[in-house]
Design a protein around this motif. Structure first.
Motif, PDB file in Angstrom:
ATOM      1  N   LEU A 132       0.780  -1.193   0.011  1.00 11.36           N
ATOM      2  CA  LEU A 132       0.000  -0.215  -0.002  1.00 11.36           C
ATOM      3  C   LEU A 132       0.973   1.246  -0.001  1.00 11.36           C
ATOM      4  N   TRP A 133       1.948   0.986   0.635  1.00  7.70           N
ATOM      5  CA  TRP A 133       2.939   2.249   0.747  1.00  7.70           C
ATOM      6  C   TRP A 133       3.515   2.585  -1.086  1.00  7.70           C
ATOM      7  N   ASN A 134       3.683   1.404  -1.679  1.00  5.12           N
ATOM      8  CA  ASN A 134       4.161   1.703  -3.069  1.00  5.12           C
ATOM      9  C   ASN A 134       2.752   2.058  -3.897  1.00  5.12           C
ATOM     10  N   ARG A 135       1.819   1.654  -3.495  1.00  2.00           N
ATOM     11  CA  ARG A 135       0.778   2.394  -4.213  1.00  2.00           C
ATOM     12  C   ARG A 135       0.341   3.687  -4.065  1.00  2.00           C
ATOM     13  N   TYR A 136       0.773   4.293  -2.699  1.00  2.00           N
ATOM     14  CA  TYR A 136       0.461   5.655  -2.156  1.00  2.00           C
ATOM     15  C   TYR A 136       1.522   6.403  -3.094  1.00  2.00           C
ATOM     16  N   LYS A 137       2.940   5.984  -3.104  1.00  2.00           N
ATOM     17  CA  LYS A 137       4.040   6.697  -3.879  1.00  2.00           C
ATOM     18  C   LYS A 137       3.640   6.741  -5.352  1.00  2.00           C
ATOM     19  N   ASN A 138       3.216   5.634  -5.925  1.00  2.00           N
ATOM     20  CA  ASN A 138       2.575   5.733  -7.282  1.00  2.00           C
ATOM     21  C   ASN A 138       1.594   6.931  -7.555  1.00  2.00           C
ATOM     22  N   PHE A 139       0.565   6.942  -6.534  1.00  2.00           N
ATOM     23  CA  PHE A 139      -0.477   7.751  -6.647  1.00  2.00           C
ATOM     24  C   PHE A 139      -0.043   9.152  -6.572  1.00  2.00           C
ATOM     25  N   ARG A 140       0.867   9.400  -5.698  1.00  2.00           N
ATOM     26  CA  ARG A 140       1.365  10.993  -5.470  1.00  2.00           C
ATOM     27  C   ARG A 140       2.699  11.191  -6.128  1.00  2.00           C
ATOM     28  N   GLY A 141       2.994  10.518  -7.123  1.00  2.00           N
ATOM     29  CA  GLY A 141       4.329  10.668  -7.858  1.00  2.00           C
ATOM     30  C   GLY A 141       5.628  10.725  -7.080  1.00  2.00           C
ATOM     31  N   ILE A 142       5.796   9.885  -6.053  1.00  2.00           N
ATOM     32  CA  ILE A 142       6.959  10.090  -5.175  1.00  2.00           C
ATOM     33  C   ILE A 142       7.939   8.932  -5.771  1.00  2.00           C
ATOM     34  N   LYS A 143       8.972   9.278  -6.184  1.00  4.41           N
ATOM     35  CA  LYS A 143      10.063   8.592  -6.444  1.00  4.41           C
ATOM     36  C   LYS A 143      10.787   7.689  -5.306  1.00  4.41           C
ATOM     37  N   ASP A 144      11.477   6.687  -5.302  1.00  2.79           N
ATOM     38  CA  ASP A 144      12.273   6.247  -4.405  1.00  2.79           C
ATOM     39  C   ASP A 144      13.274   7.037  -3.670  1.00  2.79           C
ATOM     40  N   ASP A 145      13.991   7.949  -4.335  1.00  7.95           N
ATOM     41  CA  ASP A 145      14.846   8.723  -3.778  1.00  7.95           C
ATOM     42  C   ASP A 145      14.202   9.970  -3.067  1.00  7.95           C
ATOM     43  N   HIS A 146      13.035  10.062  -3.020  1.00  7.45           N
ATOM     44  CA  HIS A 146      12.218  10.916  -2.243  1.00  7.45           C
ATOM     45  C   HIS A 146      11.878  10.555  -0.888  1.00  7.45           C
TER      46      HIS A 146
ATOM     47  N   GLU B 280      12.975   8.999   1.898  1.00  3.45           N
ATOM     48  CA  GLU B 280      13.650   9.228   3.083  1.00  3.45           C
ATOM     49  C   GLU B 280      13.209  10.725   3.713  1.00  3.45           C
ATOM     50  N   LEU B 281      13.055  11.744   3.005  1.00  2.00           N
ATOM     51  CA  LEU B 281      12.691  13.000   3.322  1.00  2.00           C
ATOM     52  C   LEU B 281      11.135  13.030   3.635  1.00  2.00           C
ATOM     53  N   ILE B 282      10.505  12.427   2.747  1.00  2.00           N
ATOM     54  CA  ILE B 282       9.079  12.096   3.053  1.00  2.00           C
ATOM     55  C   ILE B 282       8.444  11.367   4.314  1.00  2.00           C
ATOM     56  N   GLN B 283       9.639  10.517   4.686  1.00  2.00           N
ATOM     57  CA  GLN B 283       9.264   9.729   5.899  1.00  2.00           C
ATOM     58  C   GLN B 283       9.987  10.088   7.308  1.00  2.00           C
ATOM     59  N   SER B 284      10.205  11.781   7.109  1.00  2.00           N
ATOM     60  CA  SER B 284      10.986  12.468   8.248  1.00  2.00           C
ATOM     61  C   SER B 284       9.856  12.517   9.322  1.00  2.00           C
ATOM     62  N   PRO B 285       9.959  12.640  10.628  1.00  2.00           N
ATOM     63  CA  PRO B 285       9.051  12.374  11.566  1.00  2.00           C
ATOM     64  C   PRO B 285       8.357  13.455  11.994  1.00  2.00           C
TER      65      PRO B 285
ATOM     66  N   THR C 203       2.584  25.100   9.779  1.00  2.00           N
ATOM     67  CA  THR C 203       3.927  25.516   9.318  1.00  2.00           C
ATOM     68  C   THR C 203       5.091  24.881  10.319  1.00  2.00           C
ATOM     69  N   PHE C 204       4.929  24.731  11.683  1.00  2.00           N
ATOM     70  CA  PHE C 204       5.492  24.320  12.714  1.00  2.00           C
ATOM     71  C   PHE C 204       5.876  22.827  12.200  1.00  2.00           C
ATOM     72  N   GLN C 205       4.895  21.895  11.857  1.00  2.00           N
ATOM     73  CA  GLN C 205       5.329  20.456  11.678  1.00  2.00           C
ATOM     74  C   GLN C 205       6.114  20.606  10.227  1.00  2.00           C
ATOM     75  N   ILE C 206       5.926  21.336   9.332  1.00  2.00           N
ATOM     76  CA  ILE C 206       6.788  21.512   8.181  1.00  2.00           C
ATOM     77  C   ILE C 206       8.183  21.667   8.456  1.00  2.00           C
ATOM     78  N   ILE C 207       8.400  23.003   8.941  1.00  2.00           N
ATOM     79  CA  ILE C 207       9.875  23.004   9.583  1.00  2.00           C
ATOM     80  C   ILE C 207      10.490  22.170  10.393  1.00  2.00           C
ATOM     81  N   TYR C 208       9.508  21.630  11.438  1.00  2.00           N
ATOM     82  CA  TYR C 208      10.190  20.227  12.380  1.00  2.00           C
ATOM     83  C   TYR C 208      10.551  19.415  11.477  1.00  2.00           C
ATOM     84  N   ARG C 209      10.009  18.781  10.516  1.00  2.00           N
ATOM     85  CA  ARG C 209      10.329  17.674   9.741  1.00  2.00           C
ATOM     86  C   ARG C 209      11.355  17.762   8.817  1.00  2.00           C
TER      87      ARG C 209
END
Length: 779
Positions: free
Chosen positions: A141-155, A157-162, A208-214
């Motif tokens: 389902l994560w692969n399906r999500y990435k496909n749907f959102r146009g996320i590549k594998d090299d993205h 690490e940043l996308i999974q930041s906490p 904004t805080f959550q964006i900056i924090y991540r």
């Protein structure tokens, strides 16, 4: 478990016995990847008269939301009882998937799963069904999500930041999560000019805080600059949403950027100015900041020739994130031209329909001199002995050119009368034409308030840019725990960014032509504060400013009216952008002599009340009309209502069903002015059925000698219950706790009464149903 027994299971049982184990067995972690019973939206607030209630029928409540990790939803699962089909919850699940912008939706009744995949492989169906042991694994389902959102594998690490998780358990709402994730995804894809449009009160700063924090935790942005143009915006951010940054954060002071800090909050004005010596931002290198967040970017930063824009251009290698509730789109200025199209928009209308923002009612008041115009008699002198120009003066002239003291007094008395009728201590902002008008209005409010103002000199304060005393009280005005000031008179200072979450009344005695300014002003009242009983707000309009609600631009998508080649904003013929009312408080009519008249009368000639309707339009409707519409929507005829009422084991269940539509019996009784039984109140309001009082219904039961078939003890209990019904209504007698009250204590304990008088719980419940049938029996 055989099918027969399975059919008798509740939805909760189906989840616990079948769906949860199936998800867990597919490899999903209960702690970090699965959340149950997730409230996505609380449901809109209905306002009629001075009353409000939530329409819980429109609450969005997902049985399961599945995450890659907590913070990034990737799938939703809707559960149903086994008596329903496998896919009966699919439409519901798709509605949730739509607002969360995720590709995977599932429905299950415990027999199998129905699946909807927005990005199926070539030749595969969008919707399929499979067994309970075949639920997809997290990686699928994560692969399906990435496909749907146009996320590549090299993205990834940043996308999974906490996300930041605080001790109180506060977490982003669904639309905040979407705004955060879209921003992080855009940055992962190397986009460095980003615009977020979120209505006032929807939590832009927390988002904004959550964006900056991540980004900070991922070290994608090591040094961050948060820019605003008003001290209060910086100070609120520093002590509230950004507080977790702690010692890594500083406010820029004395035109110095201290490189030992990582998170910098600053005013544009503290970083730049007309002289080269003022340009503090140039004391650091052009690549010093990795991320710049521009709060309220519809203001000065949207303009090409603004002094503030030079800060952004100096740090042009940084990611620049613009935040606004009202993107500025005019012939001369465009937020979108600079930042690009908004990557996410959450509107006021969406916020109200979801129930996160407060709806409003509008009280429109017409004053004779404004609407009909006023022509001075020949040779008239003003209060200073000057000639009054002989022409017709109208609404646009009031308080900018023509000052009628009795008109100001009338407005003030109308405001105070409204507050006395509702709550004299409701936080109120009165928007005036300029500082002079704000001061005159303050005096008029003091006189109209009388003892309220005498008992506390800070009952009303003028909060404008030139008033040291007023500005000193701003924090108290916006603090929910501070009672005073109650009323603030202002011109422009409170239009933007002031978090007055308990503001219940906005008074418009100001001509407003700028849609940007109007949206910002309305935004002062849109916050819901359940703790302080703030569910809606009232707009009192004396100058037809609320006609802007009818403009399609009020809550529509931003449109770039002029976008020149090369992306540069044009310069108007006179070299300066037009005034759109966004400036700080000041004299809005410089060089114009005001005509001041103390004896000219003014009176109200019309008053109308309109409410926020379900489609976002203003409507004229009472709470009674609203209730009638919802009851007849549920039960098309009186016969249907009577049938449902008579068949219901407990009448309270019907009352609760109606409450989910926002129909509160106490509110309805208050507006109708009738103390009736729930049945009579509803039937009378919805179907014009002639009502009986509870005492009349109770007397009819007594006349039938209905109690004769019971023993002495049971008869005494039922007669006492009938008396309770006559006093308090049917809900009281349906609750066994009533047996703890007098006069039942003289008969026995609740357990003794149910056992000895009725032979047990079943016999007692039969007797209550029989009593209710007698109460509602015709004739």
């Amino acid at each position: 478990m055989d099918k027969k027994n399975k059919l008798g299971l509740s939805e909760a049982d189906v989840r616990a016995l079948f769906i949860t184990p199936a998800i867990r067995n597919a490899g999903w972690d209960d702690e970090t990847q699965v959340r149950r019973e997730v409230t996505l939206t609380p449901g809109p607030i209905i306002v009629r008269g001075n009353l409000s209630s939530r329409n819980k029928k429109k609450k969005k409540f997902a049985d399961y939301v599945l995450y890659k990790d907590l913070g990034t939803p990737i799938a939703v699962v809707e559960a149903k009882e086994n008596k329903h089909t496998v896919s009966s919850g699919m439409q519901q699940a798709l509605g949730y998937a739509e607002i969360m912008n995720i590709p995977s939706a599932f429905s299950s009744n415990g027999d199998a799963f129905a699946s909807h995949n927005k990005v199926p492989a070539a030749g595969k169906n969008i919707e399929t069904e499979f067994g309970m042991s075949d639920f997809p694994a997290p990686q699928e389902l994560w692969n399906r999500y990435k496909n749907f959102r146009g996320i590549k594998d090299d993205h990834s690490e940043l996308i999974q930041s906490p996300y930041y998780v605080d001790s109180s358990g506060k977490e982003p709402r669904y639309y905040q999560t979407e705004a955060i994730n879209r921003t992080i995804e855009a940055i992962a894809k190397e986009q460095n000019r980003i615009l977020l449009v979120m209505a006032t009160g929807t939590g832009k700063t927390y988002t904004t805080f959550q964006i900056i924090y991540r980004l900070w935790k991922a070290r994608r942005a090591k040094r961050i600059l948060f820019l605003a143009d008003r001290n209060i915006l910086v100070d609120q951010t520093l002590v509230n949403d950004f507080k977790p940054f702690g010692s890594a954060m500083t406010k820029i002071k004395n035109r110095k950027i201290d490189p030992s800090y990582e998170i910098h909050l600053g005013l544009y004005q503290s970083l730049t100015g007309p002289d080269e010596a003022d340009k503090a931002f140039k004391t650091v290198s052009r690549d010093f900041f990795d991320l710049i967040v521009i709060d309220e970017c519809h203001r000065g930063s949207a303009s090409e020739d603004s002094a503030w824009r030079e800060i952004l251009e100096y740090f042009d290698s940084a990611i620049q994130l613009g935040l606004t509730a009202t993107p500025k789109e005019t012939t001369y200025v465009s937020s979108s031209t600079y930042f690009g199209e908004a990557i996410y928009t959450y509107t006021l209308k969406e916020g109200i329909q979801d129930g996160f923002l407060a709806p409003y009612k509008v009280v429109k008041i017409d004053i004779d001199k404004d609407v009909l115009g006023w022509l001075p008699p020949p040779g008239m002198k003003d209060d200073l002995g000057e000639d009054v120009e002989n022409r017709i003066y109208n609404q646009k002239d009031m308080d900018r050119i023509l000052v009628l003291n009795k008109r100001t007094k009338l407005v003030a008395e109308t405001v105070i009368q409204f507050l006395r009728e509702t709550d004299p201590f409701s936080k109120t902002i009165i928007f005036c034409e300029d500082i002079d008008h704000a001061e005159r209005m303050r005096k008029a409010i003091v006189n109209a308030a009388g003892k309220l103002a005498v008992d506390n000199p800070k009952y009303v304060m003028r909060i404008t840019g030139d008033s040291v005393e007023g500005k000193a009280e701003l924090d108290n005005f916006i603090d929910p725990e501070s009672k005073f000031p109650v009323i603030a008179t202002t011109s422009e200072m409170l239009t933007t960014g002031v978090d007055a979450k308990t503001c219940k009344l906005i008074v418009l005695d100001k001509n407003i032509s700028s849609m940007t300014s109007f949206k910002q002003i309305i935004g002062r009242g849109t916050r819901v504060d359940e703790e302080h009983n703030k569910w809606f707000f009232t707009i009192m309009d004396f100058k037809k400013a609320t006609e802007l609600f009818k403009d399609s631009d009020f809550d529509g998508e931003p449109v770039v009216i002029f976008k020149p080649e090369g992306g540069e904003s044009p310069v108007p013929p006179d070299g300066t952008p037009p005034d759109d009312g966004d400036d700080d408080d000041g004299d809005d009519t410089p060089g114009v002599r005001k005509i001041r008249l103390g004896k000219v009368e003014a009176r109200i000639i019309a008053r109308r009340i309109e409410y926020y309707g379900p489609d976002g339009e203003l409507i004229t409707e009472s709470y009674r009309d609203y209730a009638k519409g919802k009851i007849t929507e549920e039960y098309q005829s009186l016969d249907q209502f009577l049938k449902r009422w008579s068949e219901a084991d407990k009448k309270t269940a019907i009352i609760k069903e109606l409450e989910e539509h926002g129909i509160i019996l106490e509110n309805l009784a208050e507006e109708s002015g009738q103390d009736l039984d729930a049945f009579d109140l509803l039937a009378h309001i919805a179907y014009d059925a002639p009502p009986l009082t509870r005492k009349e219904r109770a007397e009819n039961v007594r006349k039938r000698n209905y109690f004769a078939k019971y023993g002495d003890k049971a008869r005494a209990v039922l007669e006492a219950l009938l008396e309770k019904y006559a006093d308090q209504g049917v809900q009281t007698i349906e609750n066994t706790k009533v047996l703890k009250l007098d006069p039942f204590a003289d008969i026995g304990t609740p357990v003794e009464i149910i056992r000895d008088a009725f032979g047990g719980k079943s016999g007692y419940e039969d007797a209550i149903r029989d009593l209710e049938n007698q109460i509602y029996k015709e004739g």
